[in-house]
Design an enzyme around this catalytic site. Structure first.
Site, PDB file in Angstrom:
ATOM      1  CB  SER A   1     -18.649  64.937  42.378  1.00 52.54           C
ATOM      2  OG  SER A   1     -19.350  65.542  41.391  1.00 52.54           O
TER       3      SER A   1
ATOM      4  CE1 TYR B   1     -16.306  61.314  39.076  1.00 49.38           C
ATOM      5  CE2 TYR B   1     -18.593  62.995  38.723  1.00 49.38           C
ATOM      6  CZ  TYR B   1     -16.375  62.487  39.166  1.00 49.38           C
ATOM      7  OH  TYR B   1     -16.976  63.296  40.181  1.00 49.38           O
TER       8      TYR B   1
END
Length: 314
Positions: A186, A199
């Site tokens: 990501s 995350y």
């Protein structure tokens, strides 16, 4: 004294110019020249491609585009209904075989023995570790609802699954001395990401794991790529419509697949690379605090809006 200052100034100007030229060439090579000369025949790596988290968004598109390349597809995800639906869609459209493996990567018991038994004997030449989990909404570390369970799920889905599934498939690739492993990280791991701290940290793990794996096994014919997407118009993101900075899953995956043999770590899409470069090399140089504060304020605004909606629904 003045001559020395002038020499230093001129040297810095030359170095700056060389840096700019290098960055321009890098972008040109990665997104223009590299894909033309390094495009892979994915089917040549093995009869099957395996994609985790393959029923929606980026994962589904990886499965579709690898099927378009002629690969049979192993679909791994949580919902059996969605798996069967995607499998039927791919078989009908691309005339390849599919195999579905139902798996909930948040489970704490050993789910990997079942995956191994399902894929045993299949010649898997391409693995896409796409399955991922994020926060339900941006939140401060200590205020994440059901904190302990949520953190455990993030680590199990985003980190442990990448290690374990790779460990199941990689031995066969090494034996054949060819294979492709694509790990979906990501962009949050590359830029300031307050209110998505854990995350982003799990995706930084994916990045580092991919780099190390490539360094260990490139001598065995294994190509490893880590893609670090920014915003893509998927159910997992806050964006439903596409734009220059928010591609569709189809557009994003097409770009990322074209870069597999060109670069080991990539944002996967030109505008995402442009944004990452701007934040880390231009905006941070001007004011890193400004960037962090701006991102945090945006995340807080999103957080507060979602929490108000949730309160009204209760």
């Amino acid at each position: 004294m003045c001559e020395s200052i002038n020499l230093v100034t001129n040297a810095l100007a030359v170095l700056s110019s060389l840096y700019v030229v290098r960055q321009i060439w890098k972008v040109f090579y990665v997104f223009v020249f590299g894909p033309m000369v390094n495009r892979l025949d994915f089917k040549s790596f093995g009869e099957w491609a395996m994609v985790t988290g393959s029923t929606d968004g980026i994962g589904k598109e990886y499965a579709r585009q690898l099927a378009a390349e002629g690969c049979n597809i192993v679909l791994v995800s949580r919902s059996l209904d969605k798996l069967n639906s995607v499998a039927k869609e791919i078989e009908n459209e691309f005339k390849v075989k599919t195999k579905v493996v139902q798996c909930d990567f948040t489970e704490e018991q050993d789910i990997y023995g079942n995956i191994f038994s399902e894929i045993y004997g299949l010649e898997i030449g391409v693995l896409v570790n796409n399955v991922g989990a994020s926060y339900d909404y941006p939140e401060y570390f200590l205020e994440v609802p059901n904190w302990l369970n949520k953190m455990g799920n993030l680590i199990r889905v985003n980190c442990i699954s990448v290690i374990r599934v790779t460990g199941l498939v990689l031995p066969g690739m090494i034996k054949r001395r060819k294979g492709v492993v694509i790990n979906v990280g990501s962009g949050t791991s590359e830029i300031p990401s307050p209110l998505l701290t854990v995350y982003a940290a799990t995706k930084a793990f994916v990045h580092k794991f991919s780099v190390g794996l490539s360094q260990e096994y490139n001598k065995d014919g294994i190509i490893v790529q880590c893609v670090t997407p920014g915003y893509v118009a998927t159910n997992m993101s806050a964006f439903r419509s596409t734009s220059f900075f928010v591609p569709s899953p189809k557009t994003y995956v097409s770009s990322a697949l074209s870069l597999v043999n060109t670069t080991n770590v990539t944002d996967g899409y030109f505008s995402h690379s442009l944004m990452t470069f701007f934040i880390n090399n231009v905006a941070k140089t001007i004011s890193e605090n400004f960037i962090v504060n701006t991102v945090r304020e945006k995340m807080e605004k999103s957080r507060n809006s979602i929490k108000r909606k949730m309160a009204k629904q209760q």
